[in-house]
Design a protein around this motif. Structure first.
Motif, PDB file in Angstrom:
ATOM      1  N   ASP A  64      13.526 -94.516 -19.857  1.00 37.02           N
ATOM      2  CA  ASP A  64      14.291 -95.510 -19.116  1.00 37.02           C
ATOM      3  C   ASP A  64      14.411 -96.771 -19.966  1.00 37.02           C
ATOM      4  O   ASP A  64      13.438 -97.215 -20.580  1.00 37.02           O
ATOM      5  CB  ASP A  64      13.609 -95.834 -17.783  1.00 37.02           C
ATOM      6  CG  ASP A  64      13.725 -94.694 -16.791  1.00 37.02           C
ATOM      7  OD1 ASP A  64      14.648 -93.870 -16.953  1.00 37.02           O
ATOM      8  OD2 ASP A  64      12.893 -94.620 -15.865  1.00 37.02           O
ATOM      9  N   TRP A  65      15.591 -97.351 -19.958  1.00 38.99           N
ATOM     10  CA  TRP A  65      15.808 -98.500 -20.842  1.00 38.99           C
ATOM     11  C   TRP A  65      16.588 -99.564 -20.083  1.00 38.99           C
ATOM     12  O   TRP A  65      16.441 -99.684 -18.856  1.00 38.99           O
ATOM     13  CB  TRP A  65      16.524 -98.029 -22.109  1.00 38.99           C
ATOM     14  CG  TRP A  65      16.345 -98.952 -23.277  1.00 38.99           C
ATOM     15  CD1 TRP A  65      17.294 -99.675 -23.926  1.00 38.99           C
ATOM     16  CD2 TRP A  65      15.101 -99.264 -23.919  1.00 38.99           C
ATOM     17  NE1 TRP A  65      16.732-100.412 -24.944  1.00 38.99           N
ATOM     18  CE2 TRP A  65      15.388-100.188 -24.958  1.00 38.99           C
ATOM     19  CE3 TRP A  65      13.779 -98.879 -23.715  1.00 38.99           C
ATOM     20  CZ2 TRP A  65      14.396-100.719 -25.788  1.00 38.99           C
ATOM     21  CZ3 TRP A  65      12.780 -99.401 -24.538  1.00 38.99           C
ATOM     22  CH2 TRP A  65      13.097-100.298 -25.560  1.00 38.99           C
ATOM     23  N   LYS A  66      17.415-100.315 -20.769  1.00 43.95           N
ATOM     24  CA  LYS A  66      18.168-101.380 -20.115  1.00 43.95           C
ATOM     25  C   LYS A  66      19.066-100.823 -19.012  1.00 43.95           C
ATOM     26  O   LYS A  66      19.656 -99.757 -19.165  1.00 43.95           O
ATOM     27  CB  LYS A  66      19.047-102.110 -21.129  1.00 43.95           C
ATOM     28  CG  LYS A  66      18.307-102.982 -22.118  1.00 43.95           C
ATOM     29  CD  LYS A  66      19.319-103.727 -22.992  1.00 43.95           C
ATOM     30  CE  LYS A  66      18.618-104.594 -24.015  1.00 43.95           C
ATOM     31  NZ  LYS A  66      19.580-105.378 -24.832  1.00 43.95           N
ATOM     32  N   SER A  67      19.202-101.604 -17.954  1.00 38.68           N
ATOM     33  CA  SER A  67      20.079-101.171 -16.865  1.00 38.68           C
ATOM     34  C   SER A  67      21.521-101.612 -17.080  1.00 38.68           C
ATOM     35  O   SER A  67      22.416-101.140 -16.374  1.00 38.68           O
ATOM     36  CB  SER A  67      19.574-101.727 -15.530  1.00 38.68           C
ATOM     37  OG  SER A  67      19.552-103.152 -15.558  1.00 38.68           O
ATOM     38  N   ALA A  68      21.769-102.494 -18.075  1.00 32.92           N
ATOM     39  CA  ALA A  68      23.135-102.969 -18.291  1.00 32.92           C
ATOM     40  C   ALA A  68      23.271-103.633 -19.656  1.00 32.92           C
ATOM     41  O   ALA A  68      22.287-104.068 -20.253  1.00 32.92           O
ATOM     42  CB  ALA A  68      23.538-103.962 -17.201  1.00 32.92           C
ATOM     43  N   THR A 105      27.082-100.807 -16.785  1.00 35.43           N
ATOM     44  CA  THR A 105      25.939 -99.998 -16.373  1.00 35.43           C
ATOM     45  C   THR A 105      26.261 -98.552 -16.708  1.00 35.43           C
ATOM     46  O   THR A 105      27.334 -98.248 -17.231  1.00 35.43           O
ATOM     47  CB  THR A 105      25.677-100.154 -14.860  1.00 35.43           C
ATOM     48  OG1 THR A 105      26.759 -99.558 -14.135  1.00 35.43           O
ATOM     49  CG2 THR A 105      25.548-101.622 -14.470  1.00 35.43           C
ATOM     50  N   GLN A 151      24.165-108.704 -10.183  1.00 39.40           N
ATOM     51  CA  GLN A 151      23.475-108.291 -11.405  1.00 39.40           C
ATOM     52  C   GLN A 151      23.965-109.104 -12.604  1.00 39.40           C
ATOM     53  O   GLN A 151      23.193-109.476 -13.478  1.00 39.40           O
ATOM     54  CB  GLN A 151      23.680-106.799 -11.651  1.00 39.40           C
ATOM     55  CG  GLN A 151      22.804-106.234 -12.769  1.00 39.40           C
ATOM     56  CD  GLN A 151      22.889-104.725 -12.878  1.00 39.40           C
ATOM     57  OE1 GLN A 151      23.591-104.074 -12.097  1.00 39.40           O
ATOM     58  NE2 GLN A 151      22.188-104.151 -13.837  1.00 39.40           N
ATOM     59  N   ALA A 157      17.993-107.147 -16.735  1.00 41.70           N
ATOM     60  CA  ALA A 157      18.365-105.780 -17.128  1.00 41.70           C
ATOM     61  C   ALA A 157      17.417-105.181 -18.162  1.00 41.70           C
ATOM     62  O   ALA A 157      17.616-104.048 -18.600  1.00 41.70           O
ATOM     63  CB  ALA A 157      19.786-105.775 -17.689  1.00 41.70           C
ATOM     64  N   LYS A 209      11.964-101.844 -17.868  1.00 38.97           N
ATOM     65  CA  LYS A 209      10.838-102.176 -16.983  1.00 38.97           C
ATOM     66  C   LYS A 209       9.517-101.999 -17.713  1.00 38.97           C
ATOM     67  O   LYS A 209       9.301-101.021 -18.392  1.00 38.97           O
ATOM     68  CB  LYS A 209      10.889-101.282 -15.738  1.00 38.97           C
ATOM     69  CG  LYS A 209      12.141-101.496 -14.893  1.00 38.97           C
ATOM     70  CD  LYS A 209      12.154-102.898 -14.287  1.00 38.97           C
ATOM     71  CE  LYS A 209      13.332-103.082 -13.361  1.00 38.97           C
ATOM     72  NZ  LYS A 209      14.617-103.257 -14.052  1.00 38.97           N
TER      73      LYS A 209
END
Length: 521
Positions: free
Chosen positions: A426-430, A455, A510, A518, A521
């Protein structure tokens, strides 16, 4: 204490007194960095799935490294994109929003990537276009703006590498046009030399065009750098495939123009606001294209011209691919390849008839998506791809971590190093981008700033009025929304109407929360 133990104790104590520490192994020499910019290069490469292009050398480099398949620039035009990447902060922080903005004048205390590397023991060298053409920024480099000797003529010192042709007739015409232009206004882009045809296919050796000549200079410079007692950081900026598409004929011959597919999205997106589109002034500047209106107006370009331009872009990509291949082979010959990190990147995309247009300068993904390939000598997972959302602003912290330099705490990007080990995490959301639409090129003569967020599912854009003097946004004027999964070529703006209000509100929120929210996490 036994005599042997006592002698060993005395020996260690002596070493501590002499050297101030216990003896250590000689530290391993730090990795060199070859930082390769390819101007106007969109992901037109075999490793990105383009089945038409001939790019064997970049593809081979990717087979030894990691390819970022979802990389975005921060602004789809040279100066803002490069200023952001090279300082590690975003356009609203650099305050470089269009071609004429000079980051060093705006912020004299800015610390660029090569400056930072120099402070940490690297010898930094610049050949070609790393910052914007006429802004080589000598402050950033130990050796700034090196050029091939035959291009060091007095009248050419402010001239860009993209402006050179082989044809004597074209060269004579350029000189006449330049004289006329400078009489009208003495300070001009490329010192008035950027005139001529949009393409040229001279049957000459690679080194007779500017990129080939500077490639030979890069070889000579690397030979010298390899003998130094410190690591080097070389910024090598190729000018093609930027217009004009002037490259040796053999690269044109790689392609039958009739076999190069036309654009998948030849029309402006349905429901798109006028300010979303560029003006095509870049192509219009070249011989035979002054008739072109803005993309928002109907026009018809002859099919053979469309095919020629697309062939020229592909030929230019293959020319640069060949030059980079020659350079990599030379690095192997002189023994520095195995200790050099190589980064290949494009500063923004480019439209080849997409959206009824040519060039860059929009917030659409045809202009925002870029190639980024990093090859590390000791990379364990070779030839991998990451589909994580990444940005050009990430390259500064990434290289710091790869060479074991402390990452500056003000960086607005994220080191990509964790993706080398696990590209699927999992990485940047945007990703965040923007574009400043100036009055003299906008369709309605007004000034706007467009903010973009990508996104995995959506691409959302907000257009505001813009106060250029204060650098602040005004009233929200328009919004755009594209479904990246169902409509990857961005043909329909689905922001119109109320059916997707919740999605628009979530994406707007966002965007307001910005890049920090973004982060991985």
């Amino acid at each position: 204490m036994k005599t042997t133990h006592f002698k060993a104790f005395i020996t260690c104590l002596t070493l501590i007194l002499i050297f101030g520490c216990t003896p250590k192994e000689k530290p391993k020499k730090k990795y060199n960095v070859l930082f390769v910019s390819i101007d106007d290069l969109k992901p037109t490469l075999g490793v990105y799935g383009d089945t038409i292009v001939h790019s064997p050398n970049i593809d081979a480099l990717a087979a030894e490294g990691i390819t970022f398949r979802e990389a975005f620039c921060q602004a789809a035009v040279c100066a803002p994109s490069r200023a952001s990447l090279m300082t590690g902060v975003r356009p609203d922080s650099t305050r470089v929003w269009h071609l004429g903005d000079k980051f060093r004048e705006i912020n004299p205390n800015a610390v660029t990537m090569p400056q930072y590397f120099s402070k940490h023991g690297y010898h930094t060298v610049n050949i070609g276009k790393i910052f914007h053409n006429y802004m080589p920024d000598s402050v950033s480099w130990d050796e700034p703006d090196l050029r091939p000797s035959r291009y060091l003529k007095k009248d050419w010192l402010k001239r860009d590498g993209e402006t050179f042709y082989i044809s004597p007739k074209v060269n004579a015409s350029q000189a006449l046009k330049r004289d006329s232009l400078l009489k009208l206004r003495p300070v001009r882009y490329a010192d008035g030399w950027n005139t001529g045809p949009a393409w040229e296919a001279a049957d000459v050796h690679d080194t007779l065009y500017y990129d080939g000549a500077q490639n030979e200079l890069a070889k000579k410079t690397l030979t010298r750098l390899a003998k130094m007692d410190k690591p080097f950081y070389m910024g090598l900026g190729y000018f093609r495939p930027h217009l004009p598409f002037a490259v040796p004929k053999k690269y044109w011959d790689l392609y039958d123009p009739k076999n190069i597919p036309l654009a998948n999205n030849p029309n402006i997106p349905k429901n798109a606001p006028l300010q979303s589109m560029n003006s095509m002034y870049e192509l219009r500047h070249y011989d035979g294209f002054s008739y072109l209106p803005k993309p928002t107006q109907p026009y018809e370009m002859p099919l053979d011209t469309i095919q020629k331009l697309r062939q020229g872009y592909y030929a230019s990509v293959s020319y640069i691919d060949a030059l980079l291949g020659q350079l990599v082979e030379y690095m192997k010959q002189i023994g520095i390849y195995d200790n050099t990190i190589i980064v290949v990147w494009g500063d923004h995309g480019w439209k080849l008839g997409d959206h009824n247009s040519w060039g860059k300068m929009t917030n659409y993904n045809i202009d925002l998506k870029v190639p980024v390939i990093i090859r590390h000598p000791e990379q364990k997972n070779k030839g991998i791809s990451s589909y994580a959302i990444t940005e050009l602003v990430d390259l500064f912290p990434t290289l710091c971590e790869l060479v074991d330099i402390e990452v500056p705490n003000y960086m607005q990007g994220t080191s990509l190093v964790p993706l080398f080990e696990n590209p699927e995490q999992d990485w940047k959301s945007a990703a965040f981008s923007q574009f400043h639409r100036r009055p003299k090129v906008s369709a309605d003569g007004k000034r706007y700033m467009g903010y973009s967020i990508n996104t995995a599912k959506y691409h959302y854009i907000e257009w505001y009025s813009w106060n250029a003097k204060k650098g602040i946004r005004g009233e929200l004027k328009d919004i755009e929304l594209y479904d990246r999964v169902k409509d990857p070529y961005e043909t329909i703006n689905i922001a119109v109407g109320d059916s997707l209000n919740q999605i628009k509100q979530e994406l707007s929120a966002q965007m307001v929360n910005g890049w920090v929210s973004a982060l991985p996490k």
